[in-house]
Design a protein around this motif. Structure first.
Motif, short mmCIF file in Angstrom:
data_model
loop_
_atom_site.label_atom_id
_atom_site.label_comp_id
_atom_site.label_asym_id
_atom_site.label_seq_id
_atom_site.Cartn_x
_atom_site.Cartn_y
_atom_site.Cartn_z
N ARG A 588 47.69 75.13 -12.24
CA ARG A 588 47.05 75.70 -11.06
C ARG A 588 48.06 76.38 -10.16
O ARG A 588 47.77 77.37 -9.50
N SER A 589 49.28 75.85 -10.10
CA SER A 589 50.35 76.45 -9.32
C SER A 589 51.67 76.13 -9.99
O SER A 589 51.73 75.40 -10.99
N LEU A 590 52.72 76.69 -9.41
CA LEU A 590 54.05 76.47 -10.00
C LEU A 590 54.39 74.98 -10.04
O LEU A 590 55.02 74.51 -11.00
N LEU A 591 53.98 74.23 -9.04
CA LEU A 591 54.34 72.82 -8.94
C LEU A 591 53.37 71.90 -9.66
O LEU A 591 53.58 70.69 -9.68
N THR A 592 52.32 72.43 -10.23
CA THR A 592 51.35 71.59 -10.94
C THR A 592 51.14 72.12 -12.35
O THR A 592 50.08 72.67 -12.68
N PRO A 593 52.14 71.99 -13.21
CA PRO A 593 52.00 72.47 -14.58
C PRO A 593 51.02 71.59 -15.36
O PRO A 593 50.77 70.44 -15.00
N SER A 594 50.53 72.13 -16.47
CA SER A 594 49.65 71.34 -17.35
C SER A 594 50.48 70.68 -18.44
O SER A 594 51.57 71.17 -18.79
N LEU A 627 60.32 67.03 -6.38
CA LEU A 627 59.85 68.29 -5.80
C LEU A 627 58.82 68.06 -4.70
O LEU A 627 58.14 69.01 -4.29
N ALA A 628 58.72 66.83 -4.20
CA ALA A 628 57.75 66.53 -3.15
C ALA A 628 57.93 67.39 -1.90
O ALA A 628 56.94 67.80 -1.28
N PRO A 629 59.20 67.69 -1.48
CA PRO A 629 59.34 68.58 -0.31
C PRO A 629 58.69 69.95 -0.52
O PRO A 629 58.09 70.51 0.40
N LEU A 630 58.81 70.49 -1.73
CA LEU A 630 58.16 71.76 -2.03
C LEU A 630 56.64 71.60 -2.08
O LEU A 630 55.89 72.48 -1.65
N ALA A 631 56.19 70.47 -2.63
CA ALA A 631 54.75 70.22 -2.69
C ALA A 631 54.17 70.14 -1.27
O ALA A 631 53.04 70.57 -1.01
N LYS A 632 54.96 69.59 -0.35
CA LYS A 632 54.53 69.52 1.03
C LYS A 632 54.36 70.92 1.63
O LYS A 632 53.39 71.20 2.36
N LEU A 633 55.32 71.81 1.32
CA LEU A 633 55.21 73.19 1.79
C LEU A 633 54.00 73.88 1.16
O LEU A 633 53.28 74.65 1.82
N ASP A 634 53.78 73.65 -0.12
CA ASP A 634 52.66 74.27 -0.82
C ASP A 634 51.33 73.83 -0.21
O ASP A 634 50.41 74.64 -0.02
N GLU A 635 51.24 72.55 0.12
CA GLU A 635 50.00 72.02 0.71
C GLU A 635 49.80 72.62 2.11
O GLU A 635 48.67 72.98 2.49
N ALA A 636 50.87 72.72 2.88
CA ALA A 636 50.74 73.27 4.25
C ALA A 636 50.34 74.74 4.22
O ALA A 636 49.66 75.22 5.14
N TRP A 704 62.98 72.44 -10.54
CA TRP A 704 62.25 73.63 -10.09
C TRP A 704 62.48 74.80 -11.03
O TRP A 704 61.56 75.57 -11.31
N ARG A 705 63.68 74.97 -11.54
CA ARG A 705 63.97 76.07 -12.46
C ARG A 705 63.12 75.97 -13.72
O ARG A 705 62.65 76.99 -14.23
N GLN A 706 62.93 74.73 -14.24
CA GLN A 706 62.06 74.58 -15.41
C GLN A 706 60.65 75.04 -15.10
O GLN A 706 60.02 75.78 -15.89
N LEU A 707 60.12 74.61 -13.94
CA LEU A 707 58.75 74.98 -13.59
C LEU A 707 58.63 76.48 -13.33
O LEU A 707 57.60 77.09 -13.63
N ALA A 708 59.68 77.07 -12.76
CA ALA A 708 59.64 78.51 -12.50
C ALA A 708 59.57 79.29 -13.81
O ALA A 708 58.83 80.29 -13.92
N ARG A 709 60.32 78.86 -14.82
CA ARG A 709 60.26 79.55 -16.11
C ARG A 709 58.88 79.42 -16.73
O ARG A 709 58.35 80.37 -17.31
N ILE A 710 58.30 78.21 -16.64
CA ILE A 710 56.97 77.99 -17.21
C ILE A 710 55.94 78.88 -16.52
O ILE A 710 55.04 79.44 -17.16
#
Length: 851
Positions: A588-594, A627-636, A704-710
């Protein structure tokens, strides 16, 4: 000097000399052992060290080790009260009349060009007090009768028949066969082929140590392999359970020329087939090379009927030469015999070495007197175990003589020479070379007047030879024997699925033989498996795999839930025990891969597979926790309070891993409320950069780099180090995440902000244009150069103020560099919010998110 008998046996030659003659498999050696054990003492001389060792073991079982000695050039086992001696022909006592029984085996070797004179001498002079036995081929009968007056000749028939069965392909050679070749290369080539389609073969060559030879023979005798590949050394009395002998060729190099085997030599080798009452056969290999590799009809007849032309000559060399001088010694050794039955021995290697070294003036000058000449001759008789030829061997003997001419070899020197060979690494040829070398030093160590601490050095040499032999046996077995194929050839068939299959660690065993491995949930057939066996192996293993995989899946799911599972996330792949079991895909997003299960889990039964996938998804949530700090930004960014400007900034921070240059974010356009909200979300607004402090750590950056590539997003720079220094050379990392580029150096964002904050503190509150000095010590402690520090300051609006030049007559240190700060335009206009341009990226992103 014409032929003469030994002085000790001229007038008192004992009676009772018997010549037991006949082809192979007539029980001659067995009879000699029986007669030896029937007497109070005795000795037997054999042509091979291997054969002497074999008979030594047999006699020890009868008479006990304390009563039996083994005497060879390289090995001497001599109990104090030993009464039975098993020797090589060269090492057997000749003039000792205290032995009741003496036998010489394979007396026909008297016709051999290199060693013949030794066997002739033993035939003429080795006598037992009560009984003497000469063993050999019937071809020597006329010469024995002529040279040994009063000899009793006993001819023994072969116990079994020997038949020619023609030429066969190697793949058609029957089990329990010996294939005889006449070069090391040919032995290796045949053994390699047998390994591929018959599971392998034992290898026997004359260059092997007794220990290696016995270990190889045991592989054959035990039935572990059905084939033996050997050189013609097999013909010298080695008793094996051979039913067929196949000749890979019928010619060999005899040291002077390449020639065809004589019929008696052919029979000696072919006679290894069939033991006792079991008939044997012989033949050739198809395609082994031309007409010369096939038996002629007369040769077949001679071998099957044991009819060979008699020997007409035996080689002889003066056994008791004079040691008055080297010239006298050489003269006696080259003196021809005066009997028609004897011929001068061709120049053996010991005589060749003696003549070469006698031409060296320095060496010849060092040999003076009867004792020195005798000692020098003993040194020249050192066997050429390395088979390097007279020229090379003479150089080794010369070095040895330089050490022995003045006395004995020291223990330290011997220990050093032996230790240099005590290395078990290397290939087969290397190990054979070391064994040949250690045999030379073992021979030297056996001489009582050559070596100090003789028994200790001899024991060391034997120990090294044993270790090298074990290593060589291992190499031969590894290269030429495939135990699994040998087992499968005997046991595999249509019912392969019924074979015993078990798992040891990760290795799958069929009938105790390794057929493949189970890595994670993937079964892999051994890559060395033949294509024809592959389906059978899979049928045998896969029948048991589903239940095994189900147990593995259940155990792994349980381990994940209790936190003991050793899973890793690397390059977007979830691995267990180093094997991939799942991968990450776009979500659904960069921080929530399947999570995408790997195909290896398809073989796991349904319920267990679902439970394992659910456990993996739970594990993934935990693995992404950094990556919880980034997830917090994504949610905000999804809340209405964020507004388009802040929403666009938060999205940019998430996609940049929580690290952005200030000029790229539009943070200066945010109102006070949004800036307060940004601070509460943990975003640090610096003079040059915006960053989330938690994302400066290597772990979160790598994740984060792994998720960015995905997600298909560009990820800057190389991988972060486990320990991130405050500053580093830019050449090492061009675009390192979390670092500010200062040209030749990089500095971590939080450290850069700390330096800039200290610079602002140094200039004072509100002092925008006042000059002030900065102490670079803090920057230097972080690893920055002065130039890099100055560049950082310039980036933040600080400008250096050039010092006034000193007067011409003034002296002293240069004035310190002073700085002046001018507020960037964005800070001057901060109080007046600028309207967002409709064509800007932030306006377009904000409108898109607002929909």
């Amino acid at each position: 000097m014409p032929y003469k008998p030994h002085a000790s046996s001229r007038n008192d030659a004992p009676s009772g000399v018997k010549a037991v003659l006949g082809p192979t498999n007539t029980g001659k050696t067995h009879l000699a052992i029986e007669r030896l054990c029937a007497h109070s003492s005795g000795a037997i001389g054999f042509p091979l060290r291997l054969l002497a060792r074999e008979v030594y073991d047999r006699v020890c079982k009868i008479k006990g080790e304390a009563n039996v000695a083994l005497i060879t050039g390289e090995e001497r086992i001599e109990p104090k009260n030993a009464r039975y001696l098993l020797c090589t022909a060269e090492a057997m006592p000749v003039t000792d009349r205290s032995l009741a029984f003496v036998a010489i085996d394979e007396a026909q070797i008297g016709a051999d060009r290199e060693r013949g004179h030794v066997f002739t001498d033993r035939l003429l002079h080795a006598r037992g007090r009560e009984e003497t036995m000469i063993l050999g081929s019937s071809t020597i009968e006329p010469l024995v009768k002529a040279l040994v007056p009063g000899v009793e000749v006993i001819t023994r028939p072969r116990f079994s028949t020997l038949s020619h069965i023609g030429a066969k392909k190697l793949s058609r050679i029957p089990p329990r066969s010996a294939i005889v070749a006449f070069s090391t290369e040919q032995v290796y080539a045949i053994a390699e082929m047998l390994r591929r389609f018959r599971g392998g073969a034992a290898v026997v060559m004359g260059a092997l140590s007794p220990q290696t030879r016995n270990a190889q023979v045991e592989l054959y005798q035990s039935g572990e392999v059905d084939y033996l590949v050997a050189t013609d050394a097999i013909g010298m009395g080695l008793n094996l359970d051979v039913q067929h002998v196949a000749f890979a060729g019928l010619s060999k190099y005899d040291g002077r020329r390449h020639r065809r085997l004589t019929t008696s030599e052919m029979a000696q080798i072919a006679g290894r087939a069939g033991r006792h009452q079991t008939d044997g056969s012989f033949g050739t290999l198809t395609g082994s090379g031309g007409h010369d590799s096939e038996f002629e009809p007369e040769e077949i007849y001679a071998i099957e009927e044991h009819r060979f032309p008699p020997l007409t000559k035996l080689f002889w060399r003066e056994p008791e030469p004079r040691f008055d001088s080297i010239a006298a010694l050489i003269g006696d050794l080259e003196t021809p015999p005066d009997r028609a039955e004897l011929a001068p021995a061709p120049e053996a290697i010991d005589l060749a070495v003696l003549k070469r070294l006698s031409e060296d003036g320095e060496i010849a000058a060092s040999v003076r007197g009867h004792a020195q000449v005798a000692r020098f001759w003993d040194v020249c008789r050192l066997p050429d175990f390395r088979q390097q030829g007279a020229e090379t061997h003479s150089r080794f003997v010369a070095r040895l003589w330089q050490d022995l001419r003045h006395g004995q070899l020291g223990a330290d020197y011997m220990a050093q020479q032996i230790a240099q060979l005590d290395r078990t690494g290397g290939d087969i040829d290397t190990l054979q070379g070391r064994i040949a070398a250690i045999r030379s030093w073992a021979y030297i160590a056996q001489r009582p007047d050559w070596v100090l601490a003789r028994e200790e050095m001899a024991a060391r040499a034997r120990a090294v030879e044993a270790r090298l032999s074990d290593a060589l046996h291992g190499k031969l077995t590894e290269r030429f024997i495939n135990r699994r194929t040998a087992v499968l050839m005997k046991k595999l068939g249509p019912d392969a699925g019924l074979l015993s299959v078990r798992l040891e660690d990760e290795e799958v065993l069929v009938e105790g033989e390794h057929i493949g491995s189970l890595r994670g949930f993937a079964f892999q057939v051994d890559p060395g498996t033949r294509l024809t066996d592959r389906k059978l192996l899979l049928a045998a293993a896969e029948r048991h795999l589903p239940a095994l995989l189900q147990r593995r899946a259940d155990a792994l799911a349980a381990a994940i839930h209790d936190g003991s599972a050793e899973l890793t996330l690397d390059a977007g792949q979830i691995r267990w025990e180093g094997e991939k079991i799942a991968a990450l895909g776009p979500g659904r997003s960069l921080l929530t891969p399947s999570l995408v299960p790997d195909r290896v889990l398809d073989a796991v039964p349904g319920p267990s597979r679902k439970a394992l996938v659910a456990a993996l998804e739970a594990w993934l949530d935990t693995a992404l926790a950094p990556l919880a700090p980034l997830a917090k930004l994504d949610e905000a960014s999804r809340t209405e309070d964020a507004g388009p400007d802040l929403r666009a900034l938060l999205i940019a921070l998430v996609e940049c891993g929580g690290l952005c240059a200030r000029e790229e974010t539009g943070v200066d356009r945010l109102d006070k409320q949004r800036r307060t909200m940004l601070a509460r979300l943990g975003v640090r607004v610096g003079a040059l950069d915006l960053f989330v402090p938690a994302m400066l750590k290597p772990g979160p950056i790598a994740l984060w780099r792994q998720l960015a590539r995905i997600a298909g997003k560009p990820a800057p720079g190389g991988e972060p180090d486990a320990a991130m220094p405050p500053a580093m050379d830019a050449a090492k990392r061009q675009r390192a995440p979390g670092y500010r580029n200062l040209g030749k150096q990089l500095i971590r964002l939080d450290m850069a902000e700390k330096l800039l904050r200290e610079a602002h503190e140094a200039r004072g509150s509100g002092a925008a244009s006042r000059d002030f000095a900065l102490d670079p010590a803090r920057a230097v402690s972080m690893g920055l150069t002065t130039a890099s520090y100055a560049r950082l300051l310039r980036m933040a609006g600080f400008q250096p103020v050039m010092p006034r030049p000193l007067a011409e007559d003034a002296h002293g240190p240069p004035a310190p560099v002073r700085w002046r700060w001018r507020p960037p335009r964005r800070q001057a206009e901060e109080q007046r919010p600028q309207p967002i341009r409709k064509d800007s990226a932030f306006a377009a992103l904000g409108e898109l998110i607002s929909r």
